[in-house]
Write a protein that holds these residues in place. Structure first.
Motif, PDB file in Angstrom:
ATOM      1  N   LEU A 167       0.499  -1.069   0.393  1.00 20.37           N
ATOM      2  CA  LEU A 167      -0.065  -0.232   0.088  1.00 20.37           C
ATOM      3  C   LEU A 167       0.753   1.263   0.400  1.00 20.37           C
ATOM      4  O   LEU A 167       1.933   1.546   0.562  1.00 20.37           O
ATOM      5  N   ARG A 168      -0.119   2.650  -0.877  1.00 24.21           N
ATOM      6  CA  ARG A 168       1.297   3.756  -0.552  1.00 24.21           C
ATOM      7  C   ARG A 168       0.144   4.604   0.580  1.00 24.21           C
ATOM      8  O   ARG A 168      -0.673   4.138   0.523  1.00 24.21           O
ATOM      9  N   LYS A 216       9.591  -2.490   4.976  1.00 23.84           N
ATOM     10  CA  LYS A 216       9.765  -2.035   3.432  1.00 23.84           C
ATOM     11  C   LYS A 216       8.480  -1.301   3.041  1.00 23.84           C
ATOM     12  O   LYS A 216       8.192  -1.082   1.827  1.00 23.84           O
ATOM     13  N   THR A 217       7.672  -0.813   3.972  1.00 25.81           N
ATOM     14  CA  THR A 217       6.722   0.192   3.207  1.00 25.81           C
ATOM     15  C   THR A 217       7.432   1.566   3.032  1.00 25.81           C
ATOM     16  O   THR A 217       7.645   2.461   3.327  1.00 25.81           O
ATOM     17  N   ALA A 218       6.438   1.794   1.572  1.00 26.41           N
ATOM     18  CA  ALA A 218       6.405   3.155   1.088  1.00 26.41           C
ATOM     19  C   ALA A 218       5.745   4.208   1.903  1.00 26.41           C
ATOM     20  O   ALA A 218       4.700   3.936   1.578  1.00 26.41           O
ATOM     21  N   VAL A 219       6.634   5.363   3.005  1.00 25.00           N
ATOM     22  CA  VAL A 219       5.649   6.225   3.538  1.00 25.00           C
ATOM     23  C   VAL A 219       6.111   7.276   2.702  1.00 25.00           C
ATOM     24  O   VAL A 219       7.386   7.408   2.678  1.00 25.00           O
ATOM     25  N   THR A 220       5.197   8.175   2.486  1.00 19.28           N
ATOM     26  CA  THR A 220       5.233   9.555   2.010  1.00 19.28           C
ATOM     27  C   THR A 220       5.376  10.179   3.702  1.00 19.28           C
ATOM     28  O   THR A 220       3.963  10.419   3.978  1.00 19.28           O
ATOM     29  N   ILE A 221       6.061  10.873   3.669  1.00 20.72           N
ATOM     30  CA  ILE A 221       5.578  11.620   4.989  1.00 20.72           C
ATOM     31  C   ILE A 221       6.030  13.617   4.472  1.00 20.72           C
ATOM     32  O   ILE A 221       6.945  13.938   3.967  1.00 20.72           O
ATOM     33  N   VAL A 222       4.763  13.876   5.246  1.00 19.59           N
ATOM     34  CA  VAL A 222       4.582  15.525   4.967  1.00 19.59           C
ATOM     35  C   VAL A 222       4.590  16.105   5.589  1.00 19.59           C
ATOM     36  O   VAL A 222       3.521  16.357   7.036  1.00 19.59           O
ATOM     37  N   SER A 223       5.474  17.287   6.283  1.00 20.21           N
ATOM     38  CA  SER A 223       4.929  18.171   6.764  1.00 20.21           C
ATOM     39  C   SER A 223       5.940  19.651   7.316  1.00 20.21           C
ATOM     40  O   SER A 223       7.535  19.251   6.465  1.00 20.21           O
TER      41      SER A 223
END
Length: 228
Positions: free
Chosen positions: A17-18, A41-48
Motif C-alpha cells: 500500500l501507499r 519495507k513499506t513506502a511512506v510519504t511524510i508531509v510536514s
C-alpha cells in the motif's frame, strides 16, 4: 453482559500500500516507528513543515521513505491508499479526515478516536508469531501492560515451533480428516499426551523390540539350561 469490542481485527500488508503520514514531530515519529517495526519495507510519504532529527535519521535508513517539507495539500491524498494524521493541529486533522472520507481512504488520527477508521494496536512479536492487542481505544496503558506480560510469558522458541509445524503441515498427506488426525498426533505431547511417533519409527521400534526379546529369551535359556 459487558459491551464487546466491536473492532474487526486484521493484519495489513502495508508494503503493498501507499502510506501517507502527515506530521514530522514526536507523534509522527511514533507512528513511523510503529509502521516500520512491523513492515520495514513499506513506502511512506511524510508531509510536514519540519522534521525532527530523529525522524530524518530513521527515514534515511529506509529507502522507501520520502520526506516532503511543506504543508499538507489535499492533492497529497491522490497518491495514498491509507493515511495517518499525526500533527498537533486538530483543525488540520478534521480537514484531512473529511477529504480522505470523500476518497474512501482509511484514516488514523492521533489521539482522536472519533476520527479514526482504525487504531494501532500494541503488538507482541516472536519471529513469525505476532499478537495484536486492542482495548478499543479505552486504555493504551492496559494494552501496554498486557503486551509486556505476553512478551515475558511467550518464549522466543515459539518461532522454531512455527517453522517446524510449517514443514510438518507440508508433509502431511491425505484428506482433511487425515491431516487433522496427523497434526493432533504431532501436537499430542504438547498437551501432555503420548508423544508422536512416525510410522517408520514405529516399525523399526517394533523390529528392535522383537530382536531384543528374542536375544533375551535365548540368553535366559542358556543361563538356566540344565547341565548335561
Amino acid at each position: 453482559m459487558p459491551d464487546q469490542n466491536p473492532l474487526f481485527p486484521a493484519f495489513l500488508k502495508l508494503e503493498n500500500l501507499r502510506v501517507l503520514l502527515v506530521g514530522g514531530g514526536n507523534v509522527g515519529l511514533e507512528k513511523l516507528t510503529a509502521i516500520l517495526r512491523s513492515s520495514p519495507k513499506t513506502a511512506v510519504t511524510i508531509v510536514s513543515l519540519s522534521f525532527l532529527p530523529e525522524l530524518r535519521a530513521l527515514a534515511a535508513s529506509h529507502p522507501g521513505i520520502q520526506l516532503v517539507e511543506r504543508g499538507w495539500l489535499e492533492t497529497d491524498l491522490d497518491a495514498a491508499d491509507i493515511v495517518f494524521a499525526a500533527t498537533d493541529d486538530p483543525a488540520l486533522h478534521r480537514r484531512i479526515k473529511a477529504a480522505a472520507r470523500q476518497r474512501r481512504l482509511l484514516v488514523n488520527v492521533a489521539d482522536t478516536p472519533d476520527l479514526c477508521d482504525f487504531y494501532l494496536s500494541s503488538v507482541v512479536q516472536k519471529g513469525q508469531l505476532k499478537v495484536a492487542i486492542s482495548t478499543n481505544g479505552k486504555s493504551p496503558t492496559v494494552a501496554k501492560r498486557v503486551r509486556a506480560m505476553l512478551e515475558e510469558a511467550l518464549p522466543d522458541e515459539l518461532d522454531e515451533v512455527l517453522q517446524q509445524m510449517t514443514v510438518i503441515r507440508g508433509r502431511v498427506s491425505g484428506d482433511f480428516a487425515a491431516k487433522v488426525k496427523s497434526l493432533n498426533a504431532v501436537t499430542a505431547e504438547l498437551a501432555g499426551g503420548k508423544a508422536y511417533e512416525s510410522p517408520a519409527t514405529r516399525k523399526w521400534r517394533r523390529v528392535a523390540t522383537g530382536a531384543l526379546l528374542a536375544a533375551g529369551g535365548l540368553l535366559a535359556s542358556r543361563l538356566f539350561r540344565r547341565p548335561e
